[in-house]
Motif scaffolding. Structure first.
Motif, short mmCIF file in Angstrom:
data_model
loop_
_atom_site.label_atom_id
_atom_site.label_comp_id
_atom_site.label_asym_id
_atom_site.label_seq_id
_atom_site.Cartn_x
_atom_site.Cartn_y
_atom_site.Cartn_z
N PRO A 135 6.63 14.88 44.17
CA PRO A 135 7.23 15.02 44.66
C PRO A 135 7.83 13.57 45.31
CG PRO A 135 5.17 14.16 45.46
CD PRO A 135 5.20 14.91 44.18
N ASP A 136 7.79 12.45 44.86
CA ASP A 136 8.62 11.75 44.26
C ASP A 136 9.89 11.90 43.10
OD1 ASP A 136 7.87 10.47 46.51
OD2 ASP A 136 5.94 9.41 45.17
N GLY A 137 10.20 13.02 42.44
CA GLY A 137 11.01 13.09 41.89
C GLY A 137 10.32 12.75 40.61
N VAL A 138 10.42 12.91 39.32
CA VAL A 138 10.48 11.96 38.14
C VAL A 138 11.24 12.02 37.09
CG1 VAL A 138 9.74 14.74 36.96
CG2 VAL A 138 8.49 12.55 36.10
N GLY A 139 11.34 11.07 35.40
CA GLY A 139 12.53 10.81 35.31
C GLY A 139 12.12 12.22 34.24
N GLY A 140 13.85 12.75 32.88
CA GLY A 140 13.82 13.64 32.54
C GLY A 140 12.14 13.77 31.40
N THR A 141 12.79 12.71 30.56
CA THR A 141 11.97 11.64 29.24
C THR A 141 10.63 11.36 29.44
OG1 THR A 141 13.42 10.75 28.47
CG2 THR A 141 12.34 10.27 27.74
N GLU A 142 10.48 11.02 30.60
CA GLU A 142 8.76 11.01 31.32
C GLU A 142 8.20 11.99 31.51
OE1 GLU A 142 6.56 9.15 34.87
OE2 GLU A 142 8.64 8.81 35.32
N MET A 143 8.71 12.64 32.06
CA MET A 143 7.90 14.74 32.05
C MET A 143 7.86 14.96 31.12
SD MET A 143 9.69 17.44 34.33
CE MET A 143 8.89 17.50 35.88
N MET A 144 8.61 15.40 30.17
CA MET A 144 8.51 15.84 28.97
C MET A 144 7.38 15.02 27.93
SD MET A 144 9.38 18.18 29.16
CE MET A 144 9.05 19.10 28.86
N GLU A 145 7.28 13.07 28.47
CA GLU A 145 6.10 12.46 27.79
C GLU A 145 4.96 13.21 27.99
OE1 GLU A 145 7.27 8.73 28.35
OE2 GLU A 145 8.15 8.69 26.17
N MET A 146 4.62 13.78 29.48
CA MET A 146 3.29 14.66 30.11
C MET A 146 3.27 15.72 29.69
SD MET A 146 4.13 13.24 33.91
CE MET A 146 4.45 11.21 34.22
N PHE A 147 3.95 16.22 29.46
CA PHE A 147 4.40 17.69 29.12
C PHE A 147 3.42 17.35 27.27
CE2 PHE A 147 6.03 21.54 30.59
CZ PHE A 147 6.31 20.24 32.04
N ALA A 148 4.03 16.63 27.12
CA ALA A 148 2.92 16.30 25.02
C ALA A 148 2.21 15.36 24.72
CB ALA A 148 5.23 15.46 24.68
N LYS A 149 1.76 14.85 25.77
CA LYS A 149 0.51 14.57 26.41
C LYS A 149 -0.45 15.56 26.24
CE LYS A 149 -1.95 10.46 28.08
NZ LYS A 149 -2.00 9.64 29.40
N GLN A 150 -0.20 16.47 27.27
CA GLN A 150 -1.25 17.90 27.41
C GLN A 150 -1.14 18.24 26.61
OE1 GLN A 150 0.29 19.47 31.61
NE2 GLN A 150 -1.72 20.48 31.36
N ALA A 151 -0.04 18.48 25.99
CA ALA A 151 -0.06 19.89 24.48
C ALA A 151 -1.38 18.67 23.25
CB ALA A 151 0.59 19.80 24.81
N LYS A 152 -1.23 17.67 23.17
CA LYS A 152 -1.75 16.80 22.44
C LYS A 152 -3.10 16.84 23.16
CE LYS A 152 1.98 14.45 20.56
NZ LYS A 152 2.55 13.60 20.39
N ARG A 153 -3.40 16.69 23.70
CA ARG A 153 -4.97 16.68 24.86
C ARG A 153 -5.93 17.60 24.13
NH1 ARG A 153 -6.33 18.21 30.62
NH2 ARG A 153 -8.63 17.92 30.59
N PHE A 154 -5.49 19.05 24.16
CA PHE A 154 -5.83 20.26 23.93
C PHE A 154 -5.55 20.56 22.54
CE2 PHE A 154 -4.67 21.18 28.09
CZ PHE A 154 -6.19 20.58 28.89
N GLU A 155 -5.46 19.78 21.64
CA GLU A 155 -5.04 19.90 19.95
C GLU A 155 -3.90 20.36 19.20
OE1 GLU A 155 -8.63 20.29 18.33
OE2 GLU A 155 -9.67 18.04 19.19
N THR A 156 -3.44 20.37 20.09
CA THR A 156 -1.59 21.01 19.24
C THR A 156 -2.28 19.97 18.43
OG1 THR A 156 -0.80 21.94 22.20
CG2 THR A 156 0.33 21.77 19.98
N ASP A 157 -0.87 20.50 17.29
CA ASP A 157 -0.62 19.87 16.22
C ASP A 157 0.57 20.06 16.16
OD1 ASP A 157 -0.29 19.40 13.44
OD2 ASP A 157 -1.18 20.01 12.68
N VAL A 158 1.90 18.66 16.45
CA VAL A 158 3.08 18.66 16.97
C VAL A 158 3.33 17.76 15.75
CG1 VAL A 158 4.63 17.57 18.67
CG2 VAL A 158 2.76 18.29 19.33
N ARG A 159 4.21 18.66 15.17
CA ARG A 159 5.38 17.22 13.60
C ARG A 159 6.57 17.21 14.01
NH1 ARG A 159 1.68 21.62 9.90
NH2 ARG A 159 -0.06 21.66 9.69
N TYR A 160 7.00 16.71 13.33
CA TYR A 160 8.42 16.46 13.09
C TYR A 160 9.30 17.12 11.77
CZ TYR A 160 7.86 13.63 17.09
OH TYR A 160 7.68 12.40 18.10
#
Length: 319
Positions: free
Chosen positions: A57-82
């Motif tokens: 409701p108060d908005g969110v930074g684009g980078t901050e939002m994607m960090e949240m997405f990444a954290k949630q994906a890793k929480r469920f054990e997604t293997d994130v690689r570069y």
């Protein structure tokens, strides 16, 4: 000899579509492995404020939002690689993928979420002020310039649509068109011409965007005379098109004339069984974070169903 790793669900790309696919795939226990590519987080990482994504409701930074997405994906054990996918072979099954020119993978399912990249003018001030008044998405960022003066460069239907959108919320819109006619359809051109607070600068090109920390003005050059004019503005929008990041798949997947991957109606299925496409790499109409996330969910659900059929077929053969 390099040993080939086998993966159940390979996700290529890490924007809203890719991370949403990862969250759903991980919760379904189909073991997603994600390669984030050249721009982890996608185009949202160059967006300062996101105010139109539900739940913030108060908005969110684009980078901050994607960090949240990444954290949630890793929480469920997604293997994130570069790494960046540099080659694919979808001629058989499992699908073969090469990362960074040397890592060899095989995958039962592939979810493509590589997104699209905005086309830019290529002038120095454009990158300097990107996110500080310069944007490639009026629908995303136009609200920040309500009751202010903005400029938009472009001459196609998208540029016209965005100019009309900006005209509803901004005090004045300056549209910069390089030629003396538009590429847009006649009906869109007429709508722009008939909108009182849109001024079209025909036969003009952007010389430079002015401002130290934020956009303050734009200087435009008349193509026929070379005369430079300076227009005070607070926002500058580039609407000269997007380029889908799909080239590496061109030998195997159907795409339109612009390179957007084609999917079946109401589906993320491509023309190759077990390969799904979601987000901006297959969506040239909406290009919003929320629609990309929705299609990422669809891709994961369809990949899960594909794997269920594949595994049941294998079990029947073994019997």
């Amino acid at each position: 000899m390099i040993e080939m790793e086998h993966i159940k669900t390979l996700i290529i790309g890490a924007g809203p579509a890719g991370y949403t696919a990862a969250i759903y795939a991980a919760r379904a226990n189909i073991k997603p492995v994600m390669y984030v590519g050249n721009q982890p987080g996608g185009q949202l990482t160059i967006t300062n404020d996101v105010e139109n994504y539900p739940g913030f409701p108060d908005g969110v930074g684009g980078t901050e939002m994607m960090e949240m997405f990444a954290k949630q994906a890793k929480r469920f054990e997604t293997d994130v690689r570069y790494g960046v996918v540099t080659a694919v072979d979808f001629s058989g099954h499992p699908h073969l993928v090469t990362v960074d020119g040397e890592i060899k993978l095989s995958a039962d399912t592939v979810i493509i979420a590589t997104g699209a990249s905005a086309k830019w003018l290529g002038i120095p001030s454009e990158s300097k002020l990107n996110g500080s008044g310069v944007s490639a998405c009026a629908v995303c960022d136009g609200f920040f310039y309500r009751k202010q003066t903005v400029a938009i460069v472009g001459a196609g239907d998208t540029a016209c649509e965005e100019a009309l959108y900006l005209a509803k919320i901004c005090l004045q819109v300056h549209m910069i068109v390089r030629k003396n006619k538009m590429r847009a359809s006649k009906i869109m051109e007429e709508r722009v011409k008939n909108t009182p607070n849109i001024t079209i600068h025909w036969g003009a090109e952007t010389e430079e965007i002015l401002g130290e920390k934020v956009v303050e003005a734009v200087s435009i050059k008349e193509v026929s005379t070379g005369q430079i004019n300076t227009i005070p503005i607070q926002g500058f929008f580039v609407a000269i098109g997007h380029q889908p990041n799909s080239e590496v798949f061109s030998n195997y997947l159907d795409m339109d004339s612009q390179g957007y991957l084609l999917t079946q109606p109401d589906s993320t299925k491509t023309n190759v069984a077990g390969v799904f496409a979601c987000g901006d790499v297959q969506d040239k109409h909406f290009r919003q974070a929320v629609t990309a996330a929705g299609s990422g969910c669809m891709a994961a659900l369809e990949a899960e169903r594909f794997l269920m059929v594949l595994e049941s077929n294998h079990a029947a053969v073994e019997v």
